[in-house]
Motif scaffolding. Structure first.
Motif, PDB file in Angstrom:
ATOM      1  N   LEU A 246       0.809  -1.221   0.000  1.00  0.00           N
ATOM      2  CA  LEU A 246       0.000   0.000   0.000  1.00  0.00           C
ATOM      3  C   LEU A 246       0.841   1.270   0.000  1.00  0.00           C
ATOM      4  O   LEU A 246       0.367   2.336   0.406  1.00  0.00           O
ATOM      5  N   ALA A 247       2.084   1.182  -0.471  1.00  0.00           N
ATOM      6  CA  ALA A 247       2.945   2.364  -0.512  1.00  0.00           C
ATOM      7  C   ALA A 247       3.713   2.396  -1.828  1.00  0.00           C
ATOM      8  O   ALA A 247       3.259   2.996  -2.804  1.00  0.00           O
ATOM      9  N   ASN A 248       4.865   1.725  -1.884  1.00  0.00           N
ATOM     10  CA  ASN A 248       5.722   1.796  -3.060  1.00  0.00           C
ATOM     11  C   ASN A 248       5.754   0.504  -3.865  1.00  0.00           C
ATOM     12  O   ASN A 248       6.678   0.289  -4.650  1.00  0.00           O
ATOM     13  N   GLY A 249       4.767  -0.366  -3.672  1.00  0.00           N
ATOM     14  CA  GLY A 249       4.774  -1.647  -4.335  1.00  0.00           C
ATOM     15  C   GLY A 249       4.014  -1.647  -5.649  1.00  0.00           C
ATOM     16  O   GLY A 249       4.115  -0.718  -6.450  1.00  0.00           O
ATOM     17  N   THR A 250       3.243  -2.695  -5.882  1.00  0.00           N
ATOM     18  CA  THR A 250       2.460  -2.857  -7.109  1.00  0.00           C
ATOM     19  C   THR A 250       1.016  -3.185  -6.755  1.00  0.00           C
ATOM     20  O   THR A 250       0.717  -3.658  -5.652  1.00  0.00           O
ATOM     21  N   ALA A 251       0.104  -2.952  -7.717  1.00  0.00           N
ATOM     22  CA  ALA A 251      -1.303  -3.307  -7.498  1.00  0.00           C
ATOM     23  C   ALA A 251      -1.455  -4.803  -7.260  1.00  0.00           C
ATOM     24  O   ALA A 251      -2.253  -5.248  -6.413  1.00  0.00           O
ATOM     25  N   CYS A 252      -0.673  -5.598  -7.998  1.00  0.00           N
ATOM     26  CA  CYS A 252      -0.709  -7.053  -7.830  1.00  0.00           C
ATOM     27  C   CYS A 252      -0.260  -7.447  -6.424  1.00  0.00           C
ATOM     28  O   CYS A 252      -0.898  -8.272  -5.757  1.00  0.00           O
ATOM     29  N   GLY A 253       0.827  -6.865  -5.955  1.00  0.00           N
ATOM     30  CA  GLY A 253       1.311  -7.186  -4.618  1.00  0.00           C
ATOM     31  C   GLY A 253       0.346  -6.757  -3.542  1.00  0.00           C
ATOM     32  O   GLY A 253       0.092  -7.494  -2.575  1.00  0.00           O
ATOM     33  N   ASP A 254      -0.221  -5.545  -3.694  1.00  0.00           N
ATOM     34  CA  ASP A 254      -1.187  -5.058  -2.710  1.00  0.00           C
ATOM     35  C   ASP A 254      -2.397  -5.987  -2.638  1.00  0.00           C
ATOM     36  O   ASP A 254      -2.886  -6.321  -1.548  1.00  0.00           O
ATOM     37  N   ALA A 255      -2.900  -6.410  -3.794  1.00  0.00           N
ATOM     38  CA  ALA A 255      -4.074  -7.278  -3.815  1.00  0.00           C
ATOM     39  C   ALA A 255      -3.781  -8.624  -3.177  1.00  0.00           C
ATOM     40  O   ALA A 255      -4.633  -9.186  -2.467  1.00  0.00           O
ATOM     41  N   THR A 256      -2.572  -9.127  -3.384  1.00  0.00           N
ATOM     42  CA  THR A 256      -2.206 -10.426  -2.808  1.00  0.00           C
ATOM     43  C   THR A 256      -2.172 -10.356  -1.286  1.00  0.00           C
ATOM     44  O   THR A 256      -2.681 -11.244  -0.585  1.00  0.00           O
ATOM     45  N   VAL A 257      -1.587  -9.279  -0.761  1.00  0.00           N
ATOM     46  CA  VAL A 257      -1.507  -9.133   0.696  1.00  0.00           C
ATOM     47  C   VAL A 257      -2.887  -8.888   1.287  1.00  0.00           C
ATOM     48  O   VAL A 257      -3.263  -9.490   2.309  1.00  0.00           O
ATOM     49  N   SER A 258      -3.662  -8.038   0.667  1.00  0.00           N
ATOM     50  CA  SER A 258      -5.007  -7.747   1.188  1.00  0.00           C
ATOM     51  C   SER A 258      -5.869  -9.000   1.196  1.00  0.00           C
ATOM     52  O   SER A 258      -6.623  -9.244   2.153  1.00  0.00           O
ATOM     53  N   ARG A 259      -5.781  -9.801   0.151  1.00  0.00           N
ATOM     54  CA  ARG A 259      -6.564 -11.040   0.084  1.00  0.00           C
ATOM     55  C   ARG A 259      -6.152 -11.994   1.202  1.00  0.00           C
ATOM     56  O   ARG A 259      -7.001 -12.643   1.833  1.00  0.00           O
ATOM     57  N   PHE A 260      -4.861 -12.081   1.475  1.00  0.00           N
ATOM     58  CA  PHE A 260      -4.374 -12.945   2.549  1.00  0.00           C
ATOM     59  C   PHE A 260      -4.912 -12.490   3.899  1.00  0.00           C
ATOM     60  O   PHE A 260      -5.410 -13.306   4.703  1.00  0.00           O
ATOM     61  N   LEU A 261      -4.846 -11.187   4.176  1.00  0.00           N
ATOM     62  CA  LEU A 261      -5.335 -10.692   5.462  1.00  0.00           C
ATOM     63  C   LEU A 261      -6.842 -10.878   5.592  1.00  0.00           C
ATOM     64  O   LEU A 261      -7.346 -11.228   6.665  1.00  0.00           O
ATOM     65  N   ALA A 262      -7.577 -10.653   4.512  1.00  0.00           N
ATOM     66  CA  ALA A 262      -9.039 -10.711   4.589  1.00  0.00           C
ATOM     67  C   ALA A 262      -9.573 -12.132   4.593  1.00  0.00           C
ATOM     68  O   ALA A 262     -10.567 -12.437   5.275  1.00  0.00           O
ATOM     69  N   THR A 263      -8.934 -13.041   3.842  1.00  0.00           N
ATOM     70  CA  THR A 263      -9.501 -14.380   3.659  1.00  0.00           C
ATOM     71  C   THR A 263      -8.589 -15.523   4.088  1.00  0.00           C
ATOM     72  O   THR A 263      -9.040 -16.659   4.203  1.00  0.00           O
ATOM     73  N   GLY A 264      -7.285 -15.234   4.263  1.00  0.00           N
ATOM     74  CA  GLY A 264      -6.333 -16.297   4.556  1.00  0.00           C
ATOM     75  C   GLY A 264      -5.747 -16.945   3.319  1.00  0.00           C
ATOM     76  O   GLY A 264      -4.845 -17.781   3.425  1.00  0.00           O
ATOM     77  N   GLU A 265      -6.234 -16.579   2.137  1.00  0.00           N
ATOM     78  CA  GLU A 265      -5.710 -17.167   0.895  1.00  0.00           C
ATOM     79  C   GLU A 265      -4.302 -16.644   0.642  1.00  0.00           C
ATOM     80  O   GLU A 265      -4.069 -15.433   0.608  1.00  0.00           O
ATOM     81  N   ARG A 266      -3.380 -17.570   0.436  1.00  0.00           N
ATOM     82  CA  ARG A 266      -1.975 -17.229   0.253  1.00  0.00           C
ATOM     83  C   ARG A 266      -1.450 -17.955  -0.967  1.00  0.00           C
ATOM     84  O   ARG A 266      -1.830 -19.129  -1.212  1.00  0.00           O
ATOM     85  N   PRO A 267      -0.585 -17.328  -1.784  1.00  0.00           N
ATOM     86  CA  PRO A 267      -0.055 -18.035  -2.939  1.00  0.00           C
ATOM     87  C   PRO A 267       0.620 -19.343  -2.527  1.00  0.00           C
ATOM     88  O   PRO A 267       1.231 -19.446  -1.443  1.00  0.00           O
ATOM     89  N   GLY A 268       0.555 -20.337  -3.396  1.00  0.00           N
ATOM     90  CA  GLY A 268       1.162 -21.623  -3.090  1.00  0.00           C
ATOM     91  C   GLY A 268       2.670 -21.586  -3.170  1.00  0.00           C
ATOM     92  O   GLY A 268       3.344 -22.396  -2.529  1.00  0.00           O
ATOM     93  N   THR A 269       3.209 -20.660  -3.953  1.00  0.00           N
ATOM     94  CA  THR A 269       4.656 -20.542  -4.121  1.00  0.00           C
ATOM     95  C   THR A 269       5.003 -19.061  -4.193  1.00  0.00           C
ATOM     96  O   THR A 269       4.118 -18.189  -4.299  1.00  0.00           O
ATOM     97  N   ASP A 270       6.297 -18.765  -4.147  1.00  0.00           N
ATOM     98  CA  ASP A 270       6.747 -17.386  -4.297  1.00  0.00           C
ATOM     99  C   ASP A 270       6.317 -16.862  -5.667  1.00  0.00           C
ATOM    100  O   ASP A 270       6.299 -17.597  -6.659  1.00  0.00           O
ATOM    101  N   VAL A 271       5.959 -15.579  -5.702  1.00  0.00           N
ATOM    102  CA  VAL A 271       5.486 -14.974  -6.941  1.00  0.00           C
ATOM    103  C   VAL A 271       6.173 -13.636  -7.160  1.00  0.00           C
ATOM    104  O   VAL A 271       6.648 -13.001  -6.209  1.00  0.00           O
ATOM    105  N   THR A 272       6.197 -13.209  -8.411  1.00  0.00           N
ATOM    106  CA  THR A 272       6.688 -11.887  -8.795  1.00  0.00           C
ATOM    107  C   THR A 272       5.545 -11.089  -9.356  1.00  0.00           C
ATOM    108  O   THR A 272       4.777 -11.580 -10.185  1.00  0.00           O
ATOM    109  N   CYS A 273       5.414  -9.849  -8.908  1.00  0.00           N
ATOM    110  CA  CYS A 273       4.358  -8.961  -9.375  1.00  0.00           C
ATOM    111  C   CYS A 273       4.976  -7.819 -10.171  1.00  0.00           C
ATOM    112  O   CYS A 273       5.941  -7.194  -9.719  1.00  0.00           O
ATOM    113  N   GLN A 274       4.411  -7.570 -11.347  1.00  0.00           N
ATOM    114  CA  GLN A 274       4.896  -6.495 -12.192  1.00  0.00           C
ATOM    115  C   GLN A 274       4.186  -5.188 -11.862  1.00  0.00           C
ATOM    116  O   GLN A 274       3.075  -5.180 -11.377  1.00  0.00           O
TER     117      GLN A 274
END
Length: 494
Positions: free
Chosen positions: A466-494
């Motif tokens: 929510l600062a200097n990252g990416t929309a993809c990264g922000d959405a991934t973190v927000s989804r994890f906090l809200a639902t517990g859903e976490r990527p199965g492996t490390d990911v790169t966000c453009q």
């Protein structure tokens, strides 16, 4: 490491607790509070009107739990939807030395509604930070300058001045810091968080740690793994179990090198009103020549500390402005002015009592976590090697801080982060981060093993979520906090 930089000073201003309506915290099925908390109105402007503050009593020395107690200030904004409330999300500030007491209001506003609805947002002023029971080493004005607090060697590479400053500042902490200055450490910060968890009546805590807060969050997750829920570690520090904060300081070498090429591209872009050069390749030698000239011929800078723009002040300013690309115009303007032999107005500084408190906490944490070498000869050798390999940082990251003369020995070994514990950690990291470089984050990722996955943003700057990252990264973190859903492996966000 929020660390001893312009950024740390800006986040240092802590909110206090003032008298207001008292609302005791009731026990819940999640756990029984360890004490009745009296929530009062928080002091400060621009806060969420729902934010309230309290204090939690903790042992000054956990080896003597029945001994003297200190207060840790805590704040809370309640979950937006009580029917969907999951628990408490504690925001661990950076530094060391930073306060997060206002975070439930300030950072909380940036969180998506789906997260705000699920958690009570909890802020904390770590031990030693006002308005918690505070420490102050009583340092003089000259020792509060960033180029003294950060161990920049002399223009010729000498470390003699740094060793003298280490003795002077450590002696002041021994005289003025009181007993508490001996008990400020990462391990004790983690223990305090667990006392806050218990006082809140929570069986488990979710955490969002930034910068140095990732080290505290990793320490908490190591020391109290069963008491963690969803853990976000944002802008991650090298968890070296031998060097501890010495590794964090050394990370600036690679962090600056990671960011400078992006700054150079920006500073050479046609149409940029603060353009420094015609090509990106010209920016680095331009900067190095200017720093070397200022080493020889400083420019008076009234109102600054020190009151001159010398080579190290320029280098330190570069580091501070590399935290956030939004600050690059400030650095470019300073470079343009200095090339003409002038300076812009000196930047505003927080009050000196705030600086002394913040920097005293920072110094105590760094020095109590791990023993530093005591011999000047060790630093001379390290500084010489660093200056040759990393001229932008001129040897500072391997030099002697006040810890070289700290009067106390560490009472415990640094935390050794391991993969023992639940797989409930999501790391988020920018590829180009001056303060917490990707190379250090990868070491924390390796230490956590199966417990963590990491989102790497193709982005520049410190503080990813929510600062200097990416929309993809922000959405991934927000989804994890809200639902517990976490990527199965490390990911790169453009």
């Amino acid at each position: 490491m929020k660390q001893m930089t312009k950024r740390l000073a800006l986040i240092a201003a802590a909110s206090g607790v003032v008298l207001g309506a008292l609302t005791p915290l009731h026990a819940s099925a999640a756990g029984r509070p360890s004490e009745t908390l009296k929530w009062t109105k928080c002091e400060g402007s621009g806060l969420d009107p729902r934010q309230r503050c309290t204090t939690v009593s903790v042992p000054m020395d956990y080896a003597d739990p029945r001994g003297p107690k200190i207060d840790v200030a805590v704040s809370r904004v309640p979950a937006g939807d009580p029917a969907r409330r999951r628990g408490a999300l504690l925001m661990i500030p950076g530094g060391p030395g930073g306060s997060g007491l206002d975070d439930p209001s300030q950072k909380g506003r940036r969180l998506p509604e789906a997260v705000r609805d699920r958690y009570d947002l909890i802020g904390i002023a770590p031990r030693g930070n006002a308005p918690s029971t505070a420490v102050d080493c009583g340092w003089e004005h000259a020792d509060l300058g960033a180029t003294t607090l950060r161990p920049w060697p002399a223009a010729d590479g000498s470390v003699d001045g740094n060793m003298a400053a280490a003795r002077r500042m450590s002696d002041a902490c021994a005289r003025n810091g009181g007993e508490l200055v001996r008990h400020i450490s990462t391990r004790n910060n983690a223990r305090d968080i667990d006392r806050v968890r218990a006082a809140l009546g929570e069986h488990r805590l979710s955490l969002w740690g930034e910068s140095y807060g990732t080290y505290v969050g990793a320490a908490y997750s190591t020391m109290f793994p069963a008491r963690t829920d969803r853990v976000v570690l944002d802008s991650n520090l090298d968890p070296d179990p031998v060097l501890a904060e010495r590794a964090f300081l050394a990370g600036f070498e690679t962090g600056v090198e990671d960011v400078f090429p992006e700054f150079a591209k920006w500073a050479s872009r046609p149409g940029n009103p603060d353009r420094l050069a015609r090509t990106a390749a010209q920016v680095r030698p331009l900067f190095l020549r200017l720093a070397a000239r200022l080493d020889r011929e400083p420019i008076p800078w009234p109102g600054a500390n020190p009151q001159e723009l010398n080579g190290n002040v320029l280098r330190q300013t570069m580091m501070g402005d590399f935290y956030d690309p939004d600050d690059w115009p400030d650095l470019a303007k300073l470079v343009l002015a200095a090339r003409q032999g002038t300076v812009p107005p000196a930047p505003a500084s927080p009050p000196e009592d705030v600086l002394r408190n913040v920097y005293s906490v920072a110094g105590a944490t760094i020095c109590n976590d791990v023993a530093w070498p005591r011999k000047a000869s060790e630093y001379r050798k390290a500084v010489d090697a660093s200056r040759a390999a990393y001229p932008l940082t001129a040897g500072m990251p391997r030099n002697a801080m006040l810890c070289a003369a700290w009067p106390y020995r560490p009472q415990e070994a640094p935390v050794r982060v391991t993969e023992r514990g639940p797989a409930n950690i999501l790391m988020v990291q920018n590829e180009r981060d001056m303060a917490t470089p990707l190379s250090g984050a990868r070491k924390l990722r390796a230490a956590l093993g199966h417990r963590a996955v990491m989102v790497v943003n193709d982005a520049t700057g410190h503080d990813a979520y929510l600062a200097n990252g990416t929309a993809c990264g922000d959405a991934t973190v927000s989804r994890f906090l809200a639902t517990g859903e976490r990527p199965g492996t490390d990911v790169t966000c453009q």
